[in-house]
Design an enzyme around this catalytic site. Structure first.
Site, mmCIF file in Angstrom:
data_model
loop_
_atom_site.group_PDB
_atom_site.id
_atom_site.type_symbol
_atom_site.label_atom_id
_atom_site.label_comp_id
_atom_site.label_asym_id
_atom_site.label_seq_id
_atom_site.Cartn_x
_atom_site.Cartn_y
_atom_site.Cartn_z
ATOM 1 N N GLU A 4 0.416 5.235 0.535
ATOM 2 C CA GLU A 4 -0.520 6.261 1.012
ATOM 3 C C GLU A 4 -0.123 7.652 0.524
ATOM 4 O OE1 GLU A 4 -0.954 5.632 5.243
ATOM 5 O OE2 GLU A 4 -2.103 3.793 4.876
ATOM 6 N N CYS A 59 -10.401 -4.830 0.456
ATOM 7 C CA CYS A 59 -11.453 -3.825 0.649
ATOM 8 C C CYS A 59 -12.402 -3.854 -0.562
ATOM 9 C CB CYS A 59 -10.837 -2.437 0.822
ATOM 10 S SG CYS A 59 -10.340 -1.670 -0.736
ATOM 11 N N CYS A 105 -10.922 -2.826 -3.965
ATOM 12 C CA CYS A 105 -10.023 -3.870 -4.494
ATOM 13 C C CYS A 105 -10.813 -5.079 -4.975
ATOM 14 C CB CYS A 105 -8.996 -4.267 -3.442
ATOM 15 S SG CYS A 105 -7.784 -2.961 -3.179
ATOM 16 N N GLU A 152 -3.211 -4.378 -3.159
ATOM 17 C CA GLU A 152 -3.759 -5.252 -4.210
ATOM 18 C C GLU A 152 -3.826 -4.514 -5.548
ATOM 19 O OE1 GLU A 152 -4.916 -4.677 -1.180
ATOM 20 O OE2 GLU A 152 -6.077 -6.357 -0.396
ATOM 21 N N ASN A 169 0.834 -1.218 0.000
ATOM 22 C CA ASN A 169 0.000 0.000 0.000
ATOM 23 C C ASN A 169 0.861 1.258 0.000
ATOM 24 O OD1 ASN A 169 0.617 -0.799 2.699
ATOM 25 N ND2 ASN A 169 -1.035 0.455 3.515
ATOM 26 N N CYS A 184 -4.243 0.817 -2.283
ATOM 27 C CA CYS A 184 -4.083 -0.455 -1.578
ATOM 28 C C CYS A 184 -3.040 -1.321 -2.287
ATOM 29 C CB CYS A 184 -5.394 -1.235 -1.563
ATOM 30 S SG CYS A 184 -6.694 -0.477 -0.584
#
Ligand code: THU
Length: 161
Positions: free
Chosen positions: A64, A112, A115, A75, A62, A73
């Protein structure tokens, strides 16, 4: 009126040691990839590793941003890296792991909602399911045979055409 039901089964392994060798190795790579996370805001480090149809393994983490919604993220970083590095090569298997701000994790996380949407589009695009291996640094591991099982009644390109 008709009632319909959605159900899926998944495998639960007591620990990474109990997984088939390839899945265990990929989960270890996902665990290692947590070290490459840029998560100064949440301090929640996620790592993902994927095996492609050509045998290549790629990782993502991830990333940010001070503008929080701009963060990505692990993924989706990984899916984008795979499509950029090996266009047209299907993603077959993805392992996801994480560590919290204390550097620990004892149970699996699952992707999430955004994703899940990205994973399902990737499956559709490649025409094959993505098998998911979900585990912390320790503890049980879940194996789900298709990422799209996590997004029933998905919105897909079929609706756009
Ligand atoms: N995150 C992921 O990378 N993958 C997930 O499946 C869940 C959440 C990241 C996003 C954010 O950087 C941090 O974890 C906390 O939500």
């Amino acid at each position: 009126m008709e009632k319909k039901e959605f159900a899926f089964s998944y495998e639960v392994y007591p620990s990474a040691h109990d997984l088939p060798a390839e899945e265990s190795a990929l989960l270890h790579q996902a665990r290692s990839a947590t070290a490459l996370s840029y998560a100064p805001y949440s301090r929640f480090r996620v790592g993902a590793a994927a095996r492609l149809r050509n045998g290549e393994v790629l990782t993502g983490s991830n990333q940010e941003n001070a503008s929080f919604p701009a963060g990505l993220c692990a993924e989706r970083v990984l899916l984008a890296a795979a499509a950029s590095r090996y266009p047209g090569v299907a993603v077959e298997l993805m392992a996801i792991s994480y560590r919290n701000e204390n550097g620990a994790s004892q149970w699996p996380i699952s992707p999430c909602g955004i994703c899940r949407q990205a994973l399902q589009e990737n499956e559709q695009r490649d025409g094959i399911p993505i098998r998911l291996v979900l585990g912390g640094l320790e503890g049980p591991v879940y194996v789900i045979e298709a990422a799209s099982h996590l997004l029933p009644l998905a919105f897909t390109s079929r609706e756009l055409i």
